[in-house]
Design a protein around this motif. Structure first.
Motif, PDB file in Angstrom:
ATOM      1  N   ALA A  32       0.835  -1.202   0.000  1.00 22.71           N
ATOM      2  CA  ALA A  32       0.000   0.000   0.000  1.00 22.71           C
ATOM      3  C   ALA A  32       0.872   1.256   0.000  1.00 22.71           C
ATOM      4  O   ALA A  32       0.609   2.218  -0.721  1.00 22.71           O
ATOM      5  CB  ALA A  32      -0.915   0.009   1.214  1.00 22.71           C
ATOM      6  N   GLY A  33       1.913   1.252   0.833  1.00 20.86           N
ATOM      7  CA  GLY A  33       2.805   2.402   0.927  1.00 20.86           C
ATOM      8  C   GLY A  33       3.999   2.067   1.777  1.00 20.86           C
ATOM      9  O   GLY A  33       4.011   1.051   2.494  1.00 20.86           O
ATOM     10  N   GLU A 113       5.841  -2.574  -5.815  1.00 23.44           N
ATOM     11  CA  GLU A 113       4.393  -2.791  -5.854  1.00 23.44           C
ATOM     12  C   GLU A 113       3.996  -4.111  -5.198  1.00 23.44           C
ATOM     13  O   GLU A 113       2.908  -4.219  -4.620  1.00 23.44           O
ATOM     14  CB  GLU A 113       3.904  -2.738  -7.298  1.00 23.44           C
ATOM     15  CG  GLU A 113       4.007  -1.345  -7.903  1.00 23.44           C
ATOM     16  CD  GLU A 113       3.496  -1.266  -9.316  1.00 23.44           C
ATOM     17  OE1 GLU A 113       2.916  -0.233  -9.678  1.00 23.44           O
ATOM     18  OE2 GLU A 113       3.668  -2.253 -10.077  1.00 23.44           O
ATOM     19  N   TYR A 114       4.864  -5.112  -5.296  1.00 25.09           N
ATOM     20  CA  TYR A 114       4.625  -6.408  -4.656  1.00 25.09           C
ATOM     21  C   TYR A 114       5.895  -6.862  -3.954  1.00 25.09           C
ATOM     22  O   TYR A 114       7.013  -6.591  -4.418  1.00 25.09           O
ATOM     23  CB  TYR A 114       4.208  -7.467  -5.681  1.00 25.09           C
ATOM     24  CG  TYR A 114       2.827  -7.270  -6.251  1.00 25.09           C
ATOM     25  CD1 TYR A 114       1.715  -7.831  -5.629  1.00 25.09           C
ATOM     26  CD2 TYR A 114       2.629  -6.512  -7.404  1.00 25.09           C
ATOM     27  CE1 TYR A 114       0.433  -7.639  -6.151  1.00 25.09           C
ATOM     28  CE2 TYR A 114       1.362  -6.320  -7.929  1.00 25.09           C
ATOM     29  CZ  TYR A 114       0.266  -6.885  -7.297  1.00 25.09           C
ATOM     30  OH  TYR A 114      -0.992  -6.698  -7.799  1.00 25.09           O
ATOM     31  N   VAL A 115       5.727  -7.574  -2.855  1.00 19.35           N
ATOM     32  CA  VAL A 115       6.855  -8.051  -2.063  1.00 19.35           C
ATOM     33  C   VAL A 115       6.627  -9.516  -1.717  1.00 19.35           C
ATOM     34  O   VAL A 115       5.534  -9.889  -1.270  1.00 19.35           O
ATOM     35  CB  VAL A 115       6.999  -7.226  -0.761  1.00 19.35           C
ATOM     36  CG1 VAL A 115       8.016  -7.865   0.178  1.00 19.35           C
ATOM     37  CG2 VAL A 115       7.413  -5.796  -1.074  1.00 19.35           C
ATOM     38  N   ARG A 116       7.663 -10.323  -1.932  1.00 20.30           N
ATOM     39  CA  ARG A 116       7.623 -11.704  -1.459  1.00 20.30           C
ATOM     40  C   ARG A 116       8.021 -11.721   0.011  1.00 20.30           C
ATOM     41  O   ARG A 116       9.059 -11.209   0.380  1.00 20.30           O
ATOM     42  CB  ARG A 116       8.589 -12.579  -2.260  1.00 20.30           C
ATOM     43  CG  ARG A 116       8.619 -14.048  -1.782  1.00 20.30           C
ATOM     44  CD  ARG A 116       9.628 -14.869  -2.560  1.00 20.30           C
ATOM     45  NE  ARG A 116      10.984 -14.460  -2.255  1.00 20.30           N
ATOM     46  CZ  ARG A 116      11.716 -14.929  -1.232  1.00 20.30           C
ATOM     47  NH1 ARG A 116      11.185 -15.807  -0.377  1.00 20.30           N
ATOM     48  NH2 ARG A 116      12.948 -14.509  -1.048  1.00 20.30           N
ATOM     49  N   ARG A 314       3.835  13.188   0.803  1.00 19.96           N
ATOM     50  CA  ARG A 314       3.302  11.951   0.248  1.00 19.96           C
ATOM     51  C   ARG A 314       3.549  11.970  -1.253  1.00 19.96           C
ATOM     52  O   ARG A 314       3.046  12.855  -1.948  1.00 19.96           O
ATOM     53  CB  ARG A 314       1.809  11.817   0.557  1.00 19.96           C
ATOM     54  CG  ARG A 314       1.513  11.682   2.048  1.00 19.96           C
ATOM     55  CD  ARG A 314       0.052  11.879   2.353  1.00 19.96           C
ATOM     56  NE  ARG A 314      -0.235  11.661   3.768  1.00 19.96           N
ATOM     57  CZ  ARG A 314      -0.084  12.591   4.715  1.00 19.96           C
ATOM     58  NH1 ARG A 314       0.351  13.817   4.371  1.00 19.96           N
ATOM     59  NH2 ARG A 314      -0.360  12.314   5.980  1.00 19.96           N
ATOM     60  N   LEU A 315       4.309  10.987  -1.722  1.00 18.75           N
ATOM     61  CA  LEU A 315       4.744  10.989  -3.111  1.00 18.75           C
ATOM     62  C   LEU A 315       4.481   9.633  -3.742  1.00 18.75           C
ATOM     63  O   LEU A 315       4.473   8.602  -3.054  1.00 18.75           O
ATOM     64  CB  LEU A 315       6.244  11.296  -3.199  1.00 18.75           C
ATOM     65  CG  LEU A 315       6.730  12.641  -2.657  1.00 18.75           C
ATOM     66  CD1 LEU A 315       8.242  12.693  -2.673  1.00 18.75           C
ATOM     67  CD2 LEU A 315       6.147  13.785  -3.462  1.00 18.75           C
ATOM     68  N   PRO A 316       4.320   9.603  -5.079  1.00 16.69           N
ATOM     69  CA  PRO A 316       4.230   8.311  -5.762  1.00 16.69           C
ATOM     70  C   PRO A 316       5.607   7.657  -5.842  1.00 16.69           C
ATOM     71  O   PRO A 316       6.636   8.324  -5.687  1.00 16.69           O
ATOM     72  CB  PRO A 316       3.713   8.694  -7.147  1.00 16.69           C
ATOM     73  CG  PRO A 316       4.214  10.090  -7.355  1.00 16.69           C
ATOM     74  CD  PRO A 316       4.160  10.738  -5.993  1.00 16.69           C
ATOM     75  N   ARG A 340       0.176   1.978  -3.703  1.00 12.99           N
ATOM     76  CA  ARG A 340      -1.144   1.629  -4.246  1.00 12.99           C
ATOM     77  C   ARG A 340      -2.121   2.745  -3.913  1.00 12.99           C
ATOM     78  O   ARG A 340      -2.347   3.058  -2.748  1.00 12.99           O
ATOM     79  CB  ARG A 340      -1.642   0.314  -3.634  1.00 12.99           C
ATOM     80  CG  ARG A 340      -2.941  -0.189  -4.247  1.00 12.99           C
ATOM     81  CD  ARG A 340      -3.475  -1.410  -3.521  1.00 12.99           C
ATOM     82  NE  ARG A 340      -4.015  -1.057  -2.217  1.00 12.99           N
ATOM     83  CZ  ARG A 340      -3.690  -1.637  -1.084  1.00 12.99           C
ATOM     84  NH1 ARG A 340      -2.797  -2.595  -1.061  1.00 12.99           N
ATOM     85  NH2 ARG A 340      -4.241  -1.260   0.053  1.00 12.99           N
ATOM     86  N   ALA A 341      -2.686   3.342  -4.930  1.00 11.54           N
ATOM     87  CA  ALA A 341      -3.612   4.466  -4.720  1.00 11.54           C
ATOM     88  C   ALA A 341      -4.925   3.981  -4.117  1.00 11.54           C
ATOM     89  O   ALA A 341      -5.343   2.855  -4.337  1.00 11.54           O
ATOM     90  CB  ALA A 341      -3.867   5.165  -6.044  1.00 11.54           C
TER      91      ALA A 341
END
Length: 341
Positions: A32-33, A113-116, A314-316, A340-341
């Motif tokens: 998410a962030g 964006e994804y983490v194992r 807060r930044l992308p 994730r927006a």
């Protein structure tokens, strides 16, 4: 997926890489962030070599699960290091010195964006989030856990007065956590930036001091608030060599200096003769344990530590380099990357 990948201190890219595959006991977290930590900035210093994983203050939602512990759709906070639990260090109360702890990391990193999440992470340092705890607030679990471990390592049994040198995110967490761990403590915040001193007062500091002038004036101010003794405990969150000298000058006889943060390779002057005759203690603390993570998450869920005013930007994820520049220039307090927006 997009991820911040370290190729070298001058070559950090936000690039497309494959979504990591997961094995038995593991899960895939949709991030998410993630907050930007001061240790991330240190990893960008010249001389650092890959592999380096950037970002560890993250929350997310389980996107795929090969474990019975967590189900798809659950929101989690996950730390980046997991101890083995069985080695001599773990058995002797030093899990942050465990070889497995130091070698473990999230794949590829928190700024992705994804983490194992490995099986060891799933079992020890992945925690479910309450529905009413926002992702931004929960992202402070790991830094607050580091704060709790540090305060628990303080040797002094009684701390009536404390001073926190450096009022960045960690300093502001420390001054809030101090009364939790040491009820009734009076806290002085020390920082050259007026805005940070003002925020420290708003978050509960009893006094906020500017160290920019004559060091003797800072010592006098610290002693003046404690019946000329000086604080029982001085905590250093800034790694400048001058900070240790100021802490030693200001702490009371028989007091303690807690080094919460340091800079690599920076020589410091510590007067051992003075420390010997005044019975000063010098304590350090590194990272946090699974128990600290659980305690920190509980404090955040209960609202006993406030973090809503600590995020200044807060930044992308694509603006990673902008966030680093803001933090390095001390124009940001905490940079939070919304993945994730």
């Amino acid at each position: 997926m997009r991820a911040v990948i370290f190729h070298g201190p001058d070559d950090v890219r936000v690039e497309d890489i494959p979504v990591p595959a997961i094995a038995d006991g593991e899960l895939l977290l949709r991030v998410a962030g993630c907050g930007l930590c001061g240790s991330d900035l240190l990893k960008l210093a010249p001389g650092t070599r890959p592999p380096v994983a950037l970002g560890h203050e993250l929350t997310g939602t389980v996107a795929a699960s090969h474990t019975s512990i967590f189900a798809v759709g659950q929101r989690l906070v996950v730390a980046h290091h997991a101890p083995c639990g069985t080695c001599a260090y773990c058995q002797r109360g030093s899990p942050t010195m465990c070889a497995a702890f130091k070698a473990s990391r999230l794949d590829p990193c928190g700024l992705a964006e994804y983490v194992r999440v490995s099986a060891a992470h799933v079992e020890q340092v992945a925690l479910p989030l309450a529905d009413d705890l926002a992702d931004e607030a929960a992202s402070f679990t790991e830094p607050l856990a580091c704060v709790l471990r540090a305060l628990d390592r303080v040797a002094l049994r009684a701390v009536a007065d404390a001073a926190v040198f450096g009022l960045g995110t960690m300093g502001l967490l420390l001054l809030q956590a101090l009364p939790v761990r040491r009820p009734g403590v009076r806290v002085a915040g020390v920082d050259p930036l007026p805005a940070r001193r003002e925020l420290a007062l708003a978050l509960g500091a009893d006094i906020a001091l500017d160290p920019s002038g004559d060091p003797a004036d800072l010592t006098a101010a610290l002693r003046g608030t404690t019946a000329s003794r000086g604080p029982d405990l001085v905590i250093l969150t800034a790694g400048a060599p001058s900070a240790l000298a100021a802490a030693q000058a200001g702490v009371r006889d028989g007091g303690e200096i807690l080094v919460f943060a340091a800079l690599p390779g920076a020589p410091v002057a510590f007067d051992l003769w003075d420390a010997y005759h005044r019975e000063l203690r010098l304590t350090t603390s590194y990272s946090s344990t699974p128990a600290d993570l659980r305690a920190a998450l509980a404090l955040l869920a209960e609202g006993r530590v406030h973090v809503d005013t600590l995020i200044s930007h807060r930044l992308p994820l694509a603006a990673f380099h902008e966030g680093v520049a803001l933090a390095r220039a001390h124009r940001a307090l905490k940079v939070y990357f919304t993945v994730r927006a």
